[in-house]
Design an enzyme around this catalytic site. Structure first.
Site, PDB file in Angstrom:
ATOM      1  N   TYR A 137       3.801   9.501   8.011  1.00 28.05           N
ATOM      2  CA  TYR A 137       2.740  10.501   8.114  1.00 28.05           C
ATOM      3  C   TYR A 137       1.384   9.806   8.290  1.00 28.05           C
ATOM      4  CZ  TYR A 137       6.499  13.647   6.994  1.00 28.05           C
ATOM      5  OH  TYR A 137       7.686  14.333   7.044  1.00 28.05           O
ATOM      6  N   HIS A 165       6.612   7.543   4.863  1.00 29.56           N
ATOM      7  CA  HIS A 165       7.462   8.371   5.742  1.00 29.56           C
ATOM      8  C   HIS A 165       6.913   8.604   7.144  1.00 29.56           C
ATOM      9  CE1 HIS A 165       9.240  10.279   1.798  1.00 29.56           C
ATOM     10  NE2 HIS A 165       9.450   8.975   1.894  1.00 29.56           N
ATOM     11  N   HIS A 215       0.241  10.487  -0.534  1.00 28.91           N
ATOM     12  CA  HIS A 215       1.441  10.297   0.298  1.00 28.91           C
ATOM     13  C   HIS A 215       1.083   9.362   1.459  1.00 28.91           C
ATOM     14  CE1 HIS A 215       5.153  10.856   2.228  1.00 28.91           C
ATOM     15  NE2 HIS A 215       5.271  12.166   2.206  1.00 28.91           N
TER      16      HIS A 215
END
Ligand SMILES: Cc1cc2nc3c(=O)[nH]c(=O)nc-3n(C[C@H](O)[C@H](O)[C@H](O)COP(=O)(O)O)c2cc1C
Length: 350
Positions: free
Chosen positions: A180, A178, A175
Site C-alpha cells: 500500500y 502489503h 500500515h
C-alpha cells in the site's frame, strides 16, 4: 521478557491483559458513502473484547478521502467518523481490552469508481497489475504525487492519528505493509521519484520516517505500532533483494524515534525469506529489542510456544478471531478452535 500467552504485558504505561492480539482485518462493513461505522461494528469488536482479547488492532481505516481501495472502508478524517468510532472504543473499553486504530492509505491499488471520481495517487505514475477488490475493474494508473502533496499526506496521517486518539483509541498502527501507499514509497519497483522521497533506500524510507515523526507529536511513542511486510498484495512474486539491509534500515528508523512496537506481517509465521536463511520475525528479533508481534497462520499451541521461547512478545491471530469471537476463552479452556463451524455452532457463538 518471557512469560505465558495469558500473562499480562507492559509497553510503558500501556498494560495488556494478555499477549493475544486480534490482527487488523478489513471487513468492508462501514457506510460506503460516509465512512462511518455503526453499532454492528461496535458489537463485532466488543465481542472480541468481552471474550478477553489483550489488544485489538482494527481493520485498515482510511486517513483521507483518497485512501480507500474497496467498498465499505471506514475513515477517520471527518467529525462524524470520529464520533462513530467513539462507540466502538467505548464498547471495547468496558472490558480490559486495548484497541489501536490501523491507519491506512492504499495508494495506487484503487480506482476512481471507489474514489468519487478522483484518480488514485502514488509515489510514481506506475500502474499496478490486478483488479480492484469487489469492483472487479483493473487498477487504474495512478497520478504521481507532487512534492507538496507528499508533505500534505504526511499531515493527513498526523491528523488521522490525532482523530484516532480523540475517538478514544489507545494507540495507532501505521500500515506500511502489503504494497500500500507507504510500502509503494519503500519499494524500488513502485518509486522512481527524483526528489528526497526517491532513489536510495534512505530516501524511499523518508515518507515513513516523516510520518512517524509527525504521528509521534499526537500519539505517545509506546502506543504506535508499525506494520511492515516483504509481501505485496498486488505483486505476489516480490522479494527484497537484501532482507537484512531492509529490516535493519526500518528498525533503525523505529529505534531513532524510540518506538516500541513492530508488527511484521507474513502469511506463514516462521517461513524463511527467499533471500535470507532466516524468517522475517527472526530478522526483526535480531535488529530490534522492543515489542515484536508474531502473526501468520499461527496454530494456538504454536502461539503459546512462541511466547515461551521468547521468539516474540505478542501473538496476533487473524482469521481465527473472525470465526471465534471467544478465541481467548477457547484457548484458556483448551477447546476446539476451528476456521470452520456449523451454522448451529456459529449461532451459539455470536
Ligand atoms: C479478511 C482479512 C482482512 C485483512 N485486512 C487487513 C488489513 O486491513 N490490514 C492489515 O494490515 N492486514 C490485513 N489482513 C492480514 C491479517 O492482519 C493477518 O496478517 C493475516 O490474516 C494472517 O494472520 P492469520 O493467518 O492468523 O489470519 C487481513 C486478513 C484477512 C483474512
Amino acid at each position: 521478557m518471557t512469560g505465558s500467552i495469558f500473562s499480562d504485558y507492559k509497553i510503558g504505561n500501556l498494560t495488556l491483559d494478555n499477549r493475544i492480539v486480534m490482527a487488523p482485518m478489513t471487513r468492508g462493513f462501514a457506510d460506503n458513502e460516509t465512512g462511518e461505522v455503526n453499532y454492528l461494528i461496535a458489537d463485532y469488536y466488543g465481542k472480541r473484547a468481552r471474550y478477553g482479547a489483550g489488544l485489538i488492532i482494527t481493520e485498515g481505516i482510511a486517513i483521507n478521502e483518497l485512501a480507500k481501495g474497496t467498498y465499505g472502508i471506514p475513515g477517520i478524517y471527518t467529525h462524524r467518523q470520529i464520533l462513530s468510532w467513539k462507540k466502538v472504543t467505548q464498547e471495547v473499553h468496558q472490558y480490559k481490552t486495548k484497541i489501536f486504530a490501523q491507519l491506512w492509505h492504499v495508494g495506487r491499488v484503487s480506482h476512481q469508481d471507489i474514489l468519487k471520481g478522483y484518480t488514485p495517487v502514488a509515489p510514481s505514475a506506475i500502474g499496478a497489475n490486478g483488479h480492484v477488490h469487489r469492483l472487479r475493474k483493473p487498477f487504474q494508473a495512478p497520478k504521481s504525487l507532487s512534492n507538496l502533496e507528499v508533505y500534505q499526506l504526511i499531515d493527513d496521517y498526523k491528523q488521522a492519528a490525532k482523530n484516532a486518539m480523540e475517538a478514544g483509541f489507545d494507540g495507532v498502527e501505521i500500515h506500511a505493509a502489503h504494497g500500500y501507499l507507504i510500502d509503494q514509497f519503500i519499494s524500488e519497483k513502485t518509486n522512481d521519484r527524483q526528489d528526497e522521497f526517491g532513489g536510495s533506500l534512505q530516501n524511499r524510507l523518508r515518507f515513513l520516517d516523516l510520518i512517524i515523526k509527525e504521528v509521534k507529536e499526537v500519539v505517545p511513542k509506546n502506543r504506535i505500532s508499525i506494520r511492515i511486510s516483504e509481501k505485496k498484495d498486488d505483486d505476489k512474486g516480490y522479494v527484497w533483494e537484501c532482507p537484512e539491509e531492509m529490516v535493519c534500515a526500518i528498525t533503525g528508523i523505529l529505534s531513532k524515534h524510540q518506538l516500541k512496537i513492530a508488527h511484521p506481517s507474513v502469511d506463514n509465521y516462521g517461513d524463511t525469506l527467499q533471500n535470507d536463511q532466516r524468517s522475517l520475525h527472526e530478522l526483526f528479533r535480531q535488529c530490534w529489542d522492543e515489542t515484536l508481534i508474531a502473526v501468520g497462520n499461527i496454530d494456538p499451541n504454536k502461539g503459546a510456544a512462541i511466547i515461551e521461547e521468547n521468539q516474540a512478545d505478542l501473538i496476533a491471530f487473524g482469521q481465527l478471531f473472525i470465526t471465534n469471537p471467544d478465541l481467548v476463552i477457547r484457548l484458556r479452556a483448551n477447546q476446539k478452535i476451528s476456521l470452520y463451524y456449523s451454522k448451529e455452532q456459529l449461532e451459539c457463538l455470536h
